[in-house]
Design a protein around this motif. Structure first.
Motif, short mmCIF file in Angstrom:
data_model
loop_
_atom_site.label_atom_id
_atom_site.label_comp_id
_atom_site.label_asym_id
_atom_site.label_seq_id
_atom_site.Cartn_x
_atom_site.Cartn_y
_atom_site.Cartn_z
N ASP A 15 0.86 -1.19 0.00
CA ASP A 15 0.00 0.00 0.00
C ASP A 15 0.90 1.23 0.00
OD1 ASP A 15 -2.29 1.60 0.11
OD2 ASP A 15 -2.13 1.77 2.29
N MET A 16 1.10 1.77 -1.18
CA MET A 16 2.01 2.90 -1.34
C MET A 16 1.31 4.20 -0.96
SD MET A 16 4.91 3.83 -1.88
CE MET A 16 5.90 2.48 -2.48
N ALA A 17 2.05 5.13 -0.36
CA ALA A 17 1.47 6.39 0.16
C ALA A 17 0.36 6.03 1.16
CB ALA A 17 0.96 7.28 -0.96
N THR A 18 0.68 5.14 2.05
CA THR A 18 -0.32 4.55 2.96
C THR A 18 -0.90 5.55 3.94
OG1 THR A 18 -0.68 2.61 4.37
CG2 THR A 18 1.37 3.79 4.72
N GLY A 19 -0.17 6.64 4.20
CA GLY A 19 -0.67 7.66 5.12
C GLY A 19 -0.94 7.09 6.50
N THR A 20 -2.16 7.30 7.01
CA THR A 20 -2.50 6.81 8.35
C THR A 20 -3.09 5.39 8.30
OG1 THR A 20 -4.69 7.81 8.25
CG2 THR A 20 -2.93 9.18 9.16
N GLY A 21 -2.90 4.71 7.18
CA GLY A 21 -3.17 3.27 7.12
C GLY A 21 -4.59 2.84 6.80
N ASP A 22 -5.43 3.75 6.30
CA ASP A 22 -6.84 3.37 6.12
C ASP A 22 -7.06 2.27 5.08
OD1 ASP A 22 -7.84 4.92 8.12
OD2 ASP A 22 -8.41 6.60 6.84
N VAL A 23 -6.27 2.27 4.00
CA VAL A 23 -6.44 1.20 2.99
C VAL A 23 -5.97 -0.12 3.59
CG1 VAL A 23 -5.65 0.32 0.75
CG2 VAL A 23 -6.32 2.72 0.98
N ALA A 24 -4.82 -0.09 4.25
CA ALA A 24 -4.28 -1.32 4.85
C ALA A 24 -5.27 -1.90 5.86
CB ALA A 24 -2.94 -1.00 5.53
N LEU A 25 -5.88 -1.04 6.66
CA LEU A 25 -6.84 -1.52 7.67
C LEU A 25 -8.11 -2.07 7.01
CD1 LEU A 25 -6.25 1.33 10.24
CD2 LEU A 25 -5.92 -1.11 10.70
N GLN A 83 3.18 7.24 11.89
CA GLN A 83 3.06 7.12 13.34
C GLN A 83 1.59 7.02 13.76
OE1 GLN A 83 5.93 6.77 14.86
NE2 GLN A 83 4.84 6.30 16.75
N LEU A 84 0.75 7.85 13.14
CA LEU A 84 -0.69 7.78 13.46
C LEU A 84 -1.27 6.45 13.00
CD1 LEU A 84 -1.40 11.43 12.56
CD2 LEU A 84 -2.14 10.40 14.68
N GLY A 85 -0.79 6.00 11.83
CA GLY A 85 -1.24 4.70 11.32
C GLY A 85 -0.84 3.59 12.27
N LYS A 86 0.36 3.70 12.82
CA LYS A 86 0.86 2.65 13.73
C LYS A 86 -0.10 2.50 14.93
CE LYS A 86 5.10 1.45 16.11
NZ LYS A 86 6.37 1.95 16.60
N ASN A 87 -0.55 3.62 15.46
CA ASN A 87 -1.48 3.57 16.61
C ASN A 87 -2.81 2.93 16.21
OD1 ASN A 87 0.51 4.92 17.98
ND2 ASN A 87 -0.42 6.94 17.71
N LYS A 88 -3.27 3.26 15.00
CA LYS A 88 -4.55 2.68 14.54
C LYS A 88 -4.39 1.17 14.32
CE LYS A 88 -6.54 5.19 11.19
NZ LYS A 88 -6.52 6.12 10.03
N ILE A 116 -0.12 -6.13 9.27
CA ILE A 116 0.19 -4.85 8.59
C ILE A 116 1.55 -4.38 9.09
CG2 ILE A 116 -0.50 -2.47 8.16
CD1 ILE A 116 -3.39 -3.27 8.81
N ARG A 117 2.45 -4.16 8.16
CA ARG A 117 3.79 -3.67 8.51
C ARG A 117 3.99 -2.31 7.84
NH1 ARG A 117 6.92 -9.42 7.60
NH2 ARG A 117 5.15 -10.66 8.30
N GLN A 118 4.86 -1.52 8.41
CA GLN A 118 5.08 -0.19 7.83
C GLN A 118 6.54 0.03 7.51
OE1 GLN A 118 3.63 2.10 11.23
NE2 GLN A 118 2.01 2.89 9.92
N ALA A 119 6.78 0.87 6.50
CA ALA A 119 8.16 1.27 6.20
C ALA A 119 8.12 2.71 5.71
CB ALA A 119 8.75 0.36 5.13
N GLN A 120 9.10 3.50 6.15
CA GLN A 120 9.18 4.87 5.64
C GLN A 120 9.97 4.82 4.34
OE1 GLN A 120 10.88 7.75 8.33
NE2 GLN A 120 10.08 9.47 7.15
#
Ligand SMILES: C[S@@+](CC[C@H](N)C(=O)[O-])C[C@H]1O[C@@H](n2cnc3c(N)ncnc32)[C@H](O)[C@@H]1O
Length: 236
Positions: A50-60, A83-88, A98-102
């Motif tokens: 999920d590119m340009a995932t932002g606060t993770g809404d698509v991933a969630l 960071q906000l996505g991580k909390n969600k 769901i994993r994240q990378a900058q």
């Protein structure tokens, strides 16, 4: 605007981003991401970027619909959004990996050819060299993999165009400025939508980048569009 200024802009508006998204789109954004995830055609154990995932809404949302077997990598260059996505993600009741990378869309921190799908919601507008980034997405997909891009677009119907113009060009920048504290971000938004290619031209860019079975679906009278395409099975 491109690169660093965009990164700084999203970094600055991150704390108000979700709230303003829901408010300014009257919660349509939630529905649009659902349409994207419904259109996702992947195997049970898929890896999705999920590119340009932002606060993770698509991933969630992928987690909500597809569940435990799917792994989603959310990549974004704005740390505050991640960071906000991580909390969600930590709070979600759905069992999904769901994993994240900058990272930057032009240089995903992975080996090429490893993803069953690449998704991007409301990110492509911020990238001027669209064909180049589409080629990157192509490279990171497996053969037969799917690309899904959701983006704000200009409505087609006449009366809607006028209403949209008043709301989007006049009202939204003022509301956005007051509520986000950022003077530029919500003026940049209508400008960037105006500059986005027509649906047909964007589909052509996808084909030029190598995708096949390219199609698009207008959502909410065309103020948002879902673009999809596939990497051919028989080409690297
Ligand atoms: C409008 S937000 C969309 C976030 C999310 N996909 C959603 O559905 O709400 C755009 C995001 O794209 C990210 N972005 C823009 N250009 C990028 C690039 N070149 N590389 C990585 N992320 C980028 C921004 O940091 C921001 O988080």
């Amino acid at each position: 605007m491109e690169g660093r200024p965009i990164q700084d802009m999203f970094q600055a508006i991150a704390p108000r981003y979700d709230f303003l998204n829901r408010l300014l789109s009257l919660r349509r954004d939630v529905q649009w991401r659902r349409v994207l995830v419904k259109a996702l055609r992947v195997p049970r154990d898929a890896r999705v970027l999920d590119m340009a995932t932002g606060t993770g809404d698509v991933a969630l949302e992928i987690g909500r619909r597809k569940g435990i077997s799917v792994t989603v990598w959310g990549v974004d260059f704005a740390f505050g959004m991640l960071q906000l996505g991580k909390n969600k993600i930590a709070r979600t009741k759905y069992c999904v990996d769901i994993r994240q990378a900058q990272g930057d869309a032009f240089h995903p921190p992975f080996k090429p050819g490893g993803f069953d799908a690449v998704t991007m919601a409301f990110g492509i507008r911020n990238i001027s060299d669209k064909k180049r980034v589409l080629k990157v997405f192509y490279e990171f997909l497996k053969k037969g993999g799917q690309l899904l891009i959701l983006e704000l677009t200009l409505p087609k119907i006449g009366f809607m165009k006028n209403l949209y113009f008043i709301y989007f060009q006049k009202l939204l920048p003022v509301i956005g400025k007051i509520l986000s504290g950022s003077s530029g971000a919500y003026s940049y938004l209508p400008d960037s939508v105006r500059k986005f290619p027509s649906q047909k031209d964007f589909c052509e860019l996808m084909r030029e980048a190598g995708f096949e079975k390219v199609s698009y679906k207008r959502l909410t009278l065309g103020i948002c569009t879902l673009f999809t395409g596939f990497k051919p099975e028989n080409k690297a």
